[in-house]
Structure formats: structure tokens, C-alpha cells
Design a protein around this motif. Structure first.
Motif, PDB file in Angstrom:
ATOM      1  N   UNK A   1    -108.017 -68.417 -70.490  1.00 25.15           N
ATOM      2  CA  UNK A   1    -108.021 -69.071 -69.177  1.00 25.15           C
ATOM      3  C   UNK A   1    -106.759 -68.747 -68.377  1.00 25.15           C
ATOM      4  N   UNK A   2    -105.975 -67.799 -68.867  1.00 26.04           N
ATOM      5  CA  UNK A   2    -104.744 -67.404 -68.158  1.00 26.04           C
ATOM      6  C   UNK A   2    -104.730 -65.903 -67.928  1.00 26.04           C
ATOM      7  N   UNK A   3    -104.615 -65.503 -66.667  1.00 25.78           N
ATOM      8  CA  UNK A   3    -104.705 -64.072 -66.362  1.00 25.78           C
ATOM      9  C   UNK A   3    -103.561 -63.288 -67.001  1.00 25.78           C
TER      10      UNK A   3
ATOM     11  N   UNK B   1    -115.066 -70.117 -60.021  1.00 23.17           N
ATOM     12  CA  UNK B   1    -115.212 -68.749 -60.524  1.00 23.17           C
ATOM     13  C   UNK B   1    -115.646 -68.773 -61.993  1.00 23.17           C
ATOM     14  N   UNK B   2    -115.020 -69.644 -62.794  1.00 26.51           N
ATOM     15  CA  UNK B   2    -115.368 -69.722 -64.216  1.00 26.51           C
ATOM     16  C   UNK B   2    -116.828 -70.153 -64.399  1.00 26.51           C
TER      17      UNK B   2
ATOM     18  N   UNK C   1    -110.123 -62.506 -68.458  1.00 32.60           N
ATOM     19  CA  UNK C   1    -109.924 -63.717 -67.659  1.00 32.60           C
ATOM     20  C   UNK C   1    -111.068 -63.840 -66.667  1.00 32.60           C
ATOM     21  N   UNK C   2    -111.786 -64.964 -66.707  1.00 30.13           N
ATOM     22  CA  UNK C   2    -112.925 -65.169 -65.786  1.00 30.13           C
ATOM     23  C   UNK C   2    -112.819 -66.478 -65.033  1.00 30.13           C
ATOM     24  N   UNK C   3    -111.619 -67.071 -65.011  1.00 26.89           N
ATOM     25  CA  UNK C   3    -111.434 -68.357 -64.345  1.00 26.89           C
ATOM     26  C   UNK C   3    -110.950 -69.399 -65.331  1.00 26.89           C
ATOM     27  N   UNK C   4    -110.631 -70.594 -64.809  1.00 27.51           N
ATOM     28  CA  UNK C   4    -110.145 -71.663 -65.710  1.00 27.51           C
ATOM     29  C   UNK C   4    -110.509 -73.027 -65.184  1.00 27.51           C
ATOM     30  N   UNK C   5    -110.411 -74.012 -66.071  1.00 30.25           N
ATOM     31  CA  UNK C   5    -110.772 -75.385 -65.707  1.00 30.25           C
ATOM     32  C   UNK C   5    -109.573 -76.111 -65.098  1.00 30.25           C
ATOM     33  N   UNK C   6    -108.856 -75.424 -64.235  1.00 28.42           N
ATOM     34  CA  UNK C   6    -107.695 -76.031 -63.571  1.00 28.42           C
ATOM     35  C   UNK C   6    -107.564 -75.414 -62.187  1.00 28.42           C
TER      36      UNK C   6
ATOM     37  N   UNK D   1    -110.536 -71.266 -59.090  1.00 26.48           N
ATOM     38  CA  UNK D   1    -110.568 -70.745 -60.460  1.00 26.48           C
ATOM     39  C   UNK D   1    -111.694 -71.381 -61.267  1.00 26.48           C
TER      40      UNK D   1
ATOM     41  N   UNK E   1    -119.186 -67.303 -63.445  1.00 23.96           N
ATOM     42  CA  UNK E   1    -119.198 -66.219 -64.425  1.00 23.96           C
ATOM     43  C   UNK E   1    -119.915 -66.621 -65.711  1.00 23.96           C
TER      44      UNK E   1
ATOM     45  N   UNK F   1    -104.731 -84.341 -62.316  1.00 20.84           N
ATOM     46  CA  UNK F   1    -105.850 -83.908 -61.482  1.00 20.84           C
ATOM     47  C   UNK F   1    -107.045 -84.846 -61.654  1.00 20.84           C
TER      48      UNK F   1
END
Lengths: 162, 160
Positions: free
Chosen positions: A145-147, B146-147, A157-162, B143, B150, B78
Motif C-alpha cells: 500500500x506504499x508506492x 484507486x485501490x 502499488x495499486x492504491x491504499x486504504x488511506x 488512493x 483496481x 480519519x
């Protein structure tokens, strides 16, 4: 039943049920898994390690014993339970955010022909988890989750829950 | 009320000392979870550890969270929509074994409602501000969208 029939039926059943098996240990891993709910579609079975967790998220997960490197007996029991879940549910996709129970799940998923997805926990901003590194050897989709941790010969890396 | 937290595993006295020195100027209560520390703060309510249910209610009552750059804390801020100020632990000062908290800060700098303090001066300035806004909901995070997109693609490809 002859073995070839067994496997033929197996593939047929897998196609029929289109199940996503979503597995994680409790705590942060579970919280992240539930945040992915929108990606799983209607046919999903959750598995985690502590009863009562699902209520917070409107989800009713199957419970397996907790497992980590310090509890070999529990871990074995956990692996047996996950094996039987994969065997009986025949998921098309097995996805996990970790840790050890997720590793077992993707191992068994891989053996039985499911597409396996490892999404390393967002808490691992420093380096991939140990189970994540192990999973990277064989999973179909290996994600961090970290590029800054993504590599061409490592996780993507395909994105993250933050 | 300001809730200060450095997690439960390692002390982070640079953060606690800065907040302790600042507390008399703040005109509001400061509660701190200081971890396994030997430093005894004078002006704030400090606890080595706060039990989870108590911590959760303090968290939601807080005007602002002041914390190390721990992912769990940031995710909770958050989730509960509380503004958060983060000061990264530095390996050079012996606050962690490496500088992954700096890397974290680098990647989340600019998120709405998550304020990165590069040093104690910035921490002081940010703590005094009364115009801090809460973090965006997760649904608004690019982000995150995007996740989900994907993963949906990956899963639907497997179903074909």
C-alpha cells in the motif's frame, strides 16, 4: 468417484459459485479488509480470527483460531480450518490483508486453483511484512500500500486504504 | 481537549516534552498516552497506557490529536474525523530503528486534516491553531478509490 471426475466437478463448482474468500487476522488487518467490501461484489465469505468482529461492519465472518509464529498448535488448527473452508467453498478468488491466517488461505487457494491476492497491510510503510514477503513467492497479485515499497520484481502499488 | 499519543511500544519524549512545555499556553486540557517513558510531565495528564475503551472515548472527545506518525493513529483520526498533527519519529534521535515515519509523512503530506510537523516549532504553531479541519472521509481519498477500482478489476477478471 475417480480423481479426474473429482477435479472436473471441482472446476465446474468453482465457476458456478464465483465466490470471493476474504481472509485476515483480527485488529488492523480486519479493519482494512472490511474497507475493501465495495470491491468484492455480492458473493463473498469473510474469515477472521475473533468472534464478534463482524457486528461493527454488518458482516458475519467465519471464525478460525488465531495463529502466529508463537503459537504452533493454534496455528496448525487454524491451517486445518482454513484448508477445510477452501476445500468446501471452492472460491474463485482468495484475498487477504494478512497476516498468518491470510498466508495459509492464499497457499490453499493457490493449490486449489483460485486467483490469490495479497494486499500487504497499510501499517507496513517501512517494509513488507514477513508473511507478505513469503506470499510474494507464489500469489497471483502481490500488492503493497506504499508506492515507495513497490518494485518491478517485487510487490506492486495499486492504491491504499488511506 | 488535546489528546497526545505516541503509541504503546516506544517512548517519544521529544513530543511529550514539547507538549508539556506548551500546555500552560493552551487554555485547554492536554491528556497524553506517553508509552514506556521515564520523563515525568508537569503540565499535562500523562499515562503510560490508556485502556482501549477509555482511549476510544478520549479520542472522539478530542479537539485535535497530536501524535507520532503511526499509521493506526492516523487511520483512527480519519475514521473519527478528528484533526491530527503528526511529528515523525527520527532514527537519528534514537526514536525508532529507522526513518519509516518520515517516509509515511512524505506520502501523506497535503491530506486534508492531517497536519505534518517537521519539528517542535511547527508542532507548537499547529497546536495553537484553532482553525484545524477534520480529515476527509476515506471515500474522498483518491488512493482509496484507486485501490477499490483496481481490486474490482482484478476480481472481475478472475470471474470470467
Amino acid at each position: 468417484m475417480r480423481p479426474c471426475h473429482f477435479f472436473k466437478n471441482w472446476r465446474l463448482n468453482m465457476k458456478k459459485n464465483n465466490l470471493v474468500l476474504a481472509v485476515s487476522s483480527s485488529g488492523g488487518h480486519w479493519e482494512q479488509l472490511t474497507l475493501l467490501k465495495g470491491a468484492f461484489g455480492p458473493n463473498v465469505q469473510y474469515v477472521t480470527t475473533m468472534a464478534g468482529l463482524g457486528h461493527n461492519f454488518g458482516i458475519s465472518p467465519t471464525i478460525v483460531p488465531d495463529c502466529n509464529r508463537n503459537q504452533p498448535l493454534n496455528s496448525m488448527w487454524c491451517a486445518v480450518k482454513l484448508f477445510s473452508i477452501v476445500l468446501s467453498r471452492r472460491p474463485r478468488v482468495v484475498i487477504t490483508t494478512g497476516a498468518a491466517p491470510g498466508l495459509f488461505a492464499v497457499v490453499f487457494g493457490k493449490i486449489f486453483g483460485a486467483k490469490t491476492v495479497w494486499l500487504d497491510s497499510v501499517a507496513n510503510s517501512e517494509r513488507l511484512s514477513l508473511s507478505g514477503k513469503l506470499a510474494g513467492i507464489f500469489v497471483d497479485v502481490w500488492l503493497t500500500q506504499w508506492s515507495h515499497l513497490a518494485k518491478s520484481d517485487g510487490p506492486a502499488y495499486e492504491g491504499r486504504v488511506l | 481537549m488535546i489528546l497526545v499519543t505516541v503509541g504503546t511500544q516506544l517512548p517519544f519524549d521529544r513530543l511529550i516534552k514539547a507538549m508539556d512545555a506548551l500546555a500552560p499556553e493552551l487554555h485547554e486540557r492536554v491528556v497524553a498516552q506517553v508509552g514506556p517513558s521515564n520523563y515525568a510531565p508537569q503540565n499535562i495528564d500523562a499515562f503510560p497506557n490508556i485502556e482501549p475503551s477509555k482511549f476510544a472515548s478520549l479520542f472522539q472527545e478530542a479537539r485535535v490529536i497530536v501524535a507520532h506518525a503511526g499509521i493506526g493513529t492516523i487511520m483512527n483520526a480519519r475514521k473519527f474525523q478528528i484533526p491530527i498533527i503528526i511529528l515523525p519519529r527520527l532514527a537519528s534521535k534514537g526514536e525508532h530503528r529507522n526513518d519509516h515515519q518520515l517516509a509515511t509523512c512524505h506520502q501523506i503530506r497535503g491530506y486534508t486534516g492531517i497536519y505534518v510537523a517537521d519539528n517542535e516549532d511547527e508542532l507548537r504553531a499547529l497546536s495553537k491553531r484553532n482553525d484545524l479541519v477534520p480529515p476527509d472521509t476515506l471515500e474522498r481519498s483518491e488512493n482509496y478509490r484507486m485501490l477499490l477500482g483496481n481490486l474490482k478489476k482484478i476480481i472481475s477478471m478472475a470471474m470470467e
